[in-house]
Design a protein around this motif. Structure first.
Motif, short mmCIF file in Angstrom:
data_model
loop_
_atom_site.label_atom_id
_atom_site.label_comp_id
_atom_site.label_asym_id
_atom_site.label_seq_id
_atom_site.Cartn_x
_atom_site.Cartn_y
_atom_site.Cartn_z
N ALA A 15 0.83 -1.20 0.00
CA ALA A 15 0.00 0.00 0.00
C ALA A 15 0.87 1.26 0.00
O ALA A 15 0.56 2.24 -0.68
CB ALA A 15 -0.94 0.00 1.20
N LYS A 16 1.96 1.22 0.74
CA LYS A 16 2.88 2.36 0.76
C LYS A 16 3.51 2.59 -0.61
O LYS A 16 3.63 3.72 -1.08
CB LYS A 16 3.96 2.14 1.81
CG LYS A 16 3.43 2.20 3.22
CD LYS A 16 4.47 1.82 4.25
CE LYS A 16 3.87 1.81 5.65
NZ LYS A 16 4.81 1.32 6.66
N LYS A 17 3.87 1.49 -1.26
CA LYS A 17 4.45 1.57 -2.60
C LYS A 17 3.42 2.11 -3.60
O LYS A 17 3.73 2.95 -4.45
CB LYS A 17 4.95 0.19 -3.02
CG LYS A 17 5.74 0.15 -4.29
CD LYS A 17 6.26 -1.26 -4.54
CE LYS A 17 6.96 -1.35 -5.88
NZ LYS A 17 7.36 -2.72 -6.21
N ALA A 18 2.18 1.64 -3.48
CA ALA A 18 1.11 2.12 -4.37
C ALA A 18 0.83 3.60 -4.14
O ALA A 18 0.61 4.35 -5.09
CB ALA A 18 -0.16 1.29 -4.15
N LEU A 19 0.84 4.03 -2.89
CA LEU A 19 0.60 5.44 -2.59
C LEU A 19 1.70 6.32 -3.18
O LEU A 19 1.42 7.36 -3.76
CB LEU A 19 0.48 5.66 -1.08
CG LEU A 19 0.20 7.09 -0.62
CD1 LEU A 19 -1.08 7.64 -1.26
CD2 LEU A 19 0.10 7.14 0.89
N LYS A 20 2.93 5.88 -3.06
CA LYS A 20 4.04 6.65 -3.64
C LYS A 20 3.88 6.75 -5.16
O LYS A 20 4.06 7.81 -5.75
CB LYS A 20 5.38 6.01 -3.28
CG LYS A 20 6.57 6.81 -3.80
CD LYS A 20 7.88 6.12 -3.51
CE LYS A 20 9.09 6.85 -4.05
NZ LYS A 20 8.93 7.62 -5.26
N TRP A 21 3.52 5.64 -5.80
CA TRP A 21 3.32 5.64 -7.24
C TRP A 21 2.19 6.59 -7.61
O TRP A 21 2.30 7.36 -8.56
CB TRP A 21 3.02 4.22 -7.73
CG TRP A 21 3.07 4.07 -9.22
CD1 TRP A 21 4.13 3.67 -9.97
CD2 TRP A 21 2.00 4.34 -10.14
NE1 TRP A 21 3.78 3.68 -11.29
CE2 TRP A 21 2.48 4.09 -11.43
CE3 TRP A 21 0.68 4.77 -9.98
CZ2 TRP A 21 1.70 4.23 -12.57
CZ3 TRP A 21 -0.10 4.94 -11.13
CH2 TRP A 21 0.41 4.67 -12.40
N ALA A 22 1.09 6.54 -6.85
CA ALA A 22 -0.06 7.40 -7.12
C ALA A 22 0.29 8.87 -6.96
O ALA A 22 -0.16 9.71 -7.74
CB ALA A 22 -1.22 7.01 -6.20
N VAL A 23 1.10 9.19 -5.95
CA VAL A 23 1.54 10.58 -5.76
C VAL A 23 2.33 11.04 -6.98
O VAL A 23 2.08 12.13 -7.52
CB VAL A 23 2.39 10.72 -4.47
CG1 VAL A 23 3.15 12.04 -4.45
CG2 VAL A 23 1.51 10.59 -3.24
N ASP A 24 3.28 10.24 -7.43
CA ASP A 24 4.08 10.61 -8.61
C ASP A 24 3.20 10.79 -9.84
O ASP A 24 3.38 11.73 -10.61
CB ASP A 24 5.16 9.55 -8.87
CG ASP A 24 6.24 9.52 -7.80
OD1 ASP A 24 6.36 10.50 -7.02
OD2 ASP A 24 6.96 8.50 -7.72
N PHE A 25 2.23 9.89 -10.02
CA PHE A 25 1.32 9.97 -11.17
C PHE A 25 0.43 11.21 -11.06
O PHE A 25 0.19 11.90 -12.05
CB PHE A 25 0.48 8.69 -11.26
CG PHE A 25 -0.32 8.60 -12.52
CD1 PHE A 25 0.31 8.38 -13.75
CD2 PHE A 25 -1.69 8.73 -12.49
CE1 PHE A 25 -0.43 8.29 -14.92
CE2 PHE A 25 -2.44 8.64 -13.65
CZ PHE A 25 -1.81 8.42 -14.88
N ALA A 26 -0.05 11.52 -9.86
CA ALA A 26 -0.89 12.70 -9.65
C ALA A 26 -0.12 13.98 -9.96
O ALA A 26 -0.68 14.92 -10.53
CB ALA A 26 -1.42 12.72 -8.22
N LYS A 27 1.16 14.02 -9.60
CA LYS A 27 1.98 15.19 -9.91
C LYS A 27 2.10 15.39 -11.43
O LYS A 27 2.08 16.51 -11.91
CB LYS A 27 3.37 15.04 -9.31
CG LYS A 27 3.42 15.24 -7.82
CD LYS A 27 4.84 15.06 -7.31
CE LYS A 27 4.96 15.24 -5.83
NZ LYS A 27 6.34 15.01 -5.36
#
Length: 153
Positions: A15-27
């Protein structure tokens, strides 16, 4: 209208890895994040007999705070618009209902980003039961972030 990425979050490494990926994608895309932690409903005969609704809600809130500790701070530092929320009940049903209800709001969910496996130790295989259910529900596109192998860490 701000399109949204829904990130189910259970504090697992995936979940932490997915959240980091989602943050980068959102940026990159300008999308906002909806980070959701889902707690058990505790609506069983035994729980109803021994605990009042307020006690159950207090316990769910405590579990939510423990599971999402540090998430607000991390997300605030990214500058990505987000909301952190708690659901209660079956994770699959909560997530599907949230996506469907969001379609009539200003922030419809356009994508779900989640880890391939969560914290439940009873389900084997490549995908956990919740990620498998979200793919099969077909309510919106789902990006699955693979589980980290020991040699990847």
């Amino acid at each position: 209208m701000a399109k949204t990425i829904l990130v189910p979050y259970d504090s697992s490494d995936n979940a932490k890895k997915a959240l980091k990926w989602a943050v980068d994608f959102a940026k990159l895309t300008g999308l906002r994040l909806q980070v959701m932690n889902i707690q058990p409903s505790f609506r069983t005969v035994h729980a109803k007999a021994f605990f009042n609704r307020g006690d159950v809600e207090e316990y769910q809130t405590q579990l939510f705070k423990e599971a999402t500790e540090g998430v607000d701070t991390m997300l605030n530092e990214t500058g990505v618009p987000y909301e952190l929320s708690m659901g209660a009940g079956d994770p699959k049903e909560c997530l599907i209902d949230f996506v469907l209800q969001s379609k009539t709001t200003e922030n419809p969910v356009e994508l779900i980003v989640m880890g391939s496996r969560g914290t439940n130790p009873f389900f084997g295989g490549v995908l956990g039961s919740v990620s498998y259910a979200m793919i099969n529900a077909g309510v919106c596109p789902v990006t699955i972030i693979p589980q980290m192998k020991e040699h990847d860490q």
